[in-house]
Structures are given as structure tokens and as C-alpha cells.
Scaffold this motif. Sequence first.
Motif, PDB file in Angstrom:
ATOM      1  N   VAL A 157       0.748   0.776  13.161  1.00  0.00           N
ATOM      2  CA  VAL A 157       0.307   0.231  11.880  1.00  0.00           C
ATOM      3  C   VAL A 157      -0.952   0.983  11.454  1.00  0.00           C
ATOM      4  O   VAL A 157      -2.012   0.836  12.053  1.00  0.00           O
ATOM      5  CB  VAL A 157       0.031  -1.273  11.963  1.00  0.00           C
ATOM      6  CG1 VAL A 157      -0.392  -1.813  10.604  1.00  0.00           C
ATOM      7  CG2 VAL A 157       1.269  -2.005  12.467  1.00  0.00           C
ATOM      8  N   ALA A 158      -0.810   1.786  10.408  1.00  0.00           N
ATOM      9  CA  ALA A 158      -1.928   2.555   9.854  1.00  0.00           C
ATOM     10  C   ALA A 158      -1.978   2.304   8.357  1.00  0.00           C
ATOM     11  O   ALA A 158      -1.961   3.228   7.549  1.00  0.00           O
ATOM     12  CB  ALA A 158      -1.771   4.037  10.167  1.00  0.00           C
ATOM     13  N   SER A 210      -3.457  -3.655   7.137  1.00  0.00           N
ATOM     14  CA  SER A 210      -3.088  -3.787   8.547  1.00  0.00           C
ATOM     15  C   SER A 210      -3.404  -5.176   9.072  1.00  0.00           C
ATOM     16  O   SER A 210      -2.694  -5.706   9.929  1.00  0.00           O
ATOM     17  CB  SER A 210      -3.819  -2.736   9.390  1.00  0.00           C
ATOM     18  OG  SER A 210      -3.527  -1.420   8.956  1.00  0.00           O
ATOM     19  N   ARG A 211      -4.466  -5.790   8.555  1.00  0.00           N
ATOM     20  CA  ARG A 211      -4.853  -7.124   9.029  1.00  0.00           C
ATOM     21  C   ARG A 211      -3.745  -8.141   8.779  1.00  0.00           C
ATOM     22  O   ARG A 211      -3.364  -8.893   9.684  1.00  0.00           O
ATOM     23  CB  ARG A 211      -6.147  -7.573   8.342  1.00  0.00           C
ATOM     24  CG  ARG A 211      -6.625  -8.951   8.805  1.00  0.00           C
ATOM     25  CD  ARG A 211      -7.959  -9.327   8.197  1.00  0.00           C
ATOM     26  NE  ARG A 211      -7.867  -9.598   6.759  1.00  0.00           N
ATOM     27  CZ  ARG A 211      -8.892 -10.039   6.022  1.00  0.00           C
ATOM     28  NH1 ARG A 211     -10.072 -10.236   6.587  1.00  0.00           N
ATOM     29  NH2 ARG A 211      -8.745 -10.263   4.734  1.00  0.00           N
ATOM     30  N   LEU A 221      -0.419  -7.409  10.855  1.00  0.00           N
ATOM     31  CA  LEU A 221      -0.499  -7.752  12.267  1.00  0.00           C
ATOM     32  C   LEU A 221      -0.688  -9.254  12.481  1.00  0.00           C
ATOM     33  O   LEU A 221      -0.134  -9.824  13.434  1.00  0.00           O
ATOM     34  CB  LEU A 221      -1.620  -6.963  12.934  1.00  0.00           C
ATOM     35  CG  LEU A 221      -1.283  -5.483  13.128  1.00  0.00           C
ATOM     36  CD1 LEU A 221      -2.535  -4.669  13.403  1.00  0.00           C
ATOM     37  CD2 LEU A 221      -0.268  -5.304  14.248  1.00  0.00           C
ATOM     38  N   ILE A 274      -6.421  -9.101  13.941  1.00  0.00           N
ATOM     39  CA  ILE A 274      -7.423  -8.088  14.270  1.00  0.00           C
ATOM     40  C   ILE A 274      -8.701  -8.367  13.485  1.00  0.00           C
ATOM     41  O   ILE A 274      -8.676  -8.995  12.433  1.00  0.00           O
ATOM     42  CB  ILE A 274      -6.931  -6.654  13.964  1.00  0.00           C
ATOM     43  CG1 ILE A 274      -6.528  -6.516  12.488  1.00  0.00           C
ATOM     44  CG2 ILE A 274      -5.785  -6.269  14.888  1.00  0.00           C
ATOM     45  CD1 ILE A 274      -6.176  -5.096  12.074  1.00  0.00           C
ATOM     46  N   VAL A 278      -2.290  -0.032  16.422  1.00  0.00           N
ATOM     47  CA  VAL A 278      -2.981  -0.076  15.140  1.00  0.00           C
ATOM     48  C   VAL A 278      -3.981   1.066  15.065  1.00  0.00           C
ATOM     49  O   VAL A 278      -4.490   1.539  16.095  1.00  0.00           O
ATOM     50  CB  VAL A 278      -3.711  -1.429  14.942  1.00  0.00           C
ATOM     51  CG1 VAL A 278      -4.841  -1.593  15.957  1.00  0.00           C
ATOM     52  CG2 VAL A 278      -4.255  -1.566  13.513  1.00  0.00           C
ATOM     53  N   ALA A 288      -7.080   1.409  12.277  1.00  0.00           N
ATOM     54  CA  ALA A 288      -7.699   0.880  11.058  1.00  0.00           C
ATOM     55  C   ALA A 288      -9.176   0.624  11.326  1.00  0.00           C
ATOM     56  O   ALA A 288      -9.656   0.774  12.447  1.00  0.00           O
ATOM     57  CB  ALA A 288      -7.001  -0.406  10.617  1.00  0.00           C
ATOM     58  N   PRO A 304      -8.600  -2.294  20.046  1.00  0.00           N
ATOM     59  CA  PRO A 304      -8.588  -3.419  19.097  1.00  0.00           C
ATOM     60  C   PRO A 304      -8.624  -4.778  19.775  1.00  0.00           C
ATOM     61  O   PRO A 304      -9.004  -5.775  19.148  1.00  0.00           O
ATOM     62  CB  PRO A 304      -7.277  -3.216  18.330  1.00  0.00           C
ATOM     63  CG  PRO A 304      -6.412  -2.395  19.238  1.00  0.00           C
ATOM     64  CD  PRO A 304      -7.355  -1.505  19.985  1.00  0.00           C
TER      65      PRO A 304
END
Length: 388
Positions: free
Chosen positions: A196-197, A202-203, A206, A213, A331, A333, A368
Motif C-alpha cells: 500500500v503506497a 493508506s490510512r 489499512l 497506522i 505499507v 507512507a 509501521p
Amino acid sequence: MNESARVAVVGAGAVGLTTAFDLAERGARVTLFERDAPGGGATGRAAGICYDAYAEDIDVAVADRAMARFRSLSGDGGFAFHETPYVFLAREGDDAAAAALEGAVERMRVHDRAVSLVAPDELAGRFPVRTDDVLLAGVAENAGWTDPAAYVDLFVEKCESAGVEFRVGDAVSLRADPPGVAVDDVVTARFDAVVVAAGVHSRRLLADAGHPIALRPYRAQALVADCDYRGPTVYDATEESYLRPHPAGVLAGDGVEPVEPDPDDWDPTADDWFVADALDAVRHRTAVGDMGESEADGSTEPELDRAWAGLCGATPDRNPLVGAVAEGVFVAAGWHGHGFMWAPAIGERLAEAVLGDGQESIPGAFDPRRFDGDEEFAVVEGMTLDGD
């Protein structure tokens, strides 16, 4: 994980594109998902400033590799890396910024960075910038700038040549056990791993998959002004603003807005106050005569070409979130505005980690899982003296 693994990358910004290419180059079968156009998010609004002037060894190692890779790519297609020193300065009366600058330069030099402290008269002798208000400055020699859009175009071509499959136009959701990607809640495919980029999005992606995150969005602004400027990149620590050369003249911007925006409903247009302040900052710093003294004839009067806002991601400790959040789910980010300049190195390291041949290449400080994901924290900008 074997090299023929099936890997999904969500997000086709600079980090996602680089990761997808590096995975494919190592033999992985890669599908790249992007709900908009490649480079249409934070990358398309990035300043394109690059440097290795950091005070922490982890940051130095990542930036050093990114700079080397930017240079190796220069001349490939329409991509070019422009060698340009990076100047960071404190103004007269700002003793705290000057002290922070001195300490930062000392720590940078411990890591063998080509950085030096310079007095205002020396700065004026080297560069066409105004210095009559400068208390102290630092100059990082290993720096430059590039066009993020050209980087995106280059890596889209590289990904296509490497066999990456593009899925553009669909908003997706994640499945974590086993890793998968769903469109309209229908799983399109199972993967051995998902990366996940997707910037600040992304928050949500996920969290919806059960893996929150510690990431908060913030809004930053920039503009391009037409004027005659052939100087270095300049970061004014007192005003928390920056400028760099641009084909039209100058690209200028600022740091953090205190109000957290909704990443799905925010204003991408620049505010009038920002445009006025940024043009004033450009006018102030580029209006010079001999030896950096202020010139009042308006010969470098900047004219607005275009202006915009973008979203950046922040973390509690200003280190990014890079690595696994669960088995097969990764991830990348939380860049504090440094995502583009680190993309060549992060994509490479993340590809190695996903395929299991470079786990040690991602610093533990970027893990993370060091946060629970529900932390409350204040957002600070990325381009600062005490954190670099």
C-alpha cells in the motif's frame, strides 16, 4: 517468498511506481492499482527538491542512495536531474534557528555530508540571493531538483516494459488474510503480497482491512512564478518557506497548515493569502544587486504562473511507515513531504523486503508496527533544521 510471487501495489505515485518496477525487475508478477492517473496524487504536487543534508544516519543512507539513483536515471527519456546546491538559512534576530542550523550542520558533517556553514557575505559571493537579512546559512553541495512528472512518465514506461499490469480508474479496498485487492467489494485477485503506497489514503485502506497506522494528513501549498532566477534551492528556516529554480523561474512553497483536512474532501487550489505571501518571499529573496544587497528597482518582479495545494502524510516521530503491517501486507507512507526525494531508494528496499531478500535494508525505525495506529500527535513539517 519466491521471485515469481504475485504482488499488488496500490498507488501509482513515485514510491508505488518505483516499488512496482523494482519488484518486476526481480521477477515478481506485479499488478499496479491506481484510482486516478499515475502521479495524480501527492507526487504530481511535489516540489522535486532532492538533497542528502540530514543529521541522522538512517536518513543519510536512504537519501544517499536516492540521489545516486536519480543521477543514474538522468538523461533516460525525458527525465533530468539538475545539480543545484541547497541553502538553508536563519534570518537576523532568529537566534534559535541559527543555533539549530549550527547543530544540524555539525551532525551532518559527522556523516560525511558535504555541508558547510557560511556567513552572509560569503553566501552573497557565491549565489544571486539577497543576504542582507541573513544571520547564518548552511550550504549542502550534494543536492538538486527534478520534475516529478517526468519521473512518473519514465517509471510508467519502465513498469510497462518490465511487464507490470496497470489497473487504473478503480477505487479499491484491501483484504489482509489472505492478501487480496477488491473492487466494489469483489475480490479481483489473491496475491502473495500487497504493498500500500497510496499516500494519506493508506490510512483508510489499512484501517478498513483491520490494520490501523499512525498517519495524519496535512495540507501544503506551492506555486510557480515567472522571474529571472538562477540561484540555489533556498530554505528559509525563520519563515518556514522554500524556493528552487524552475524552467519558468521559481517554484516556491511553505510547510504545514494546522487544520487536518479530510483526504477525500479537501481543496486542491491554493489560498489567496499563500499566493501573496509566497510571491512576497520570492520577490524578497531574489531581488539582489551586487554582493547580495537588496535591489529596489523591481527587476526580478515575479508573476504568478500557477499555484496549488497538496496533501502530505505525517507520523508521530517524523519517520515514515515502511514495511509489513501483517503477513504479506506492506505499507510505504508518512513522508512529511520527503516521499518523492526518497522514492528511488525506498522502492528498491521495499521490493527486496517483500521478496524476502533484503529485510535488513528497511531500518527498524521505519517499522509501521512501532505504533498502535490510534496515537494523537501534532503535525510538524518535514523541511526543518532540528529534524533533518
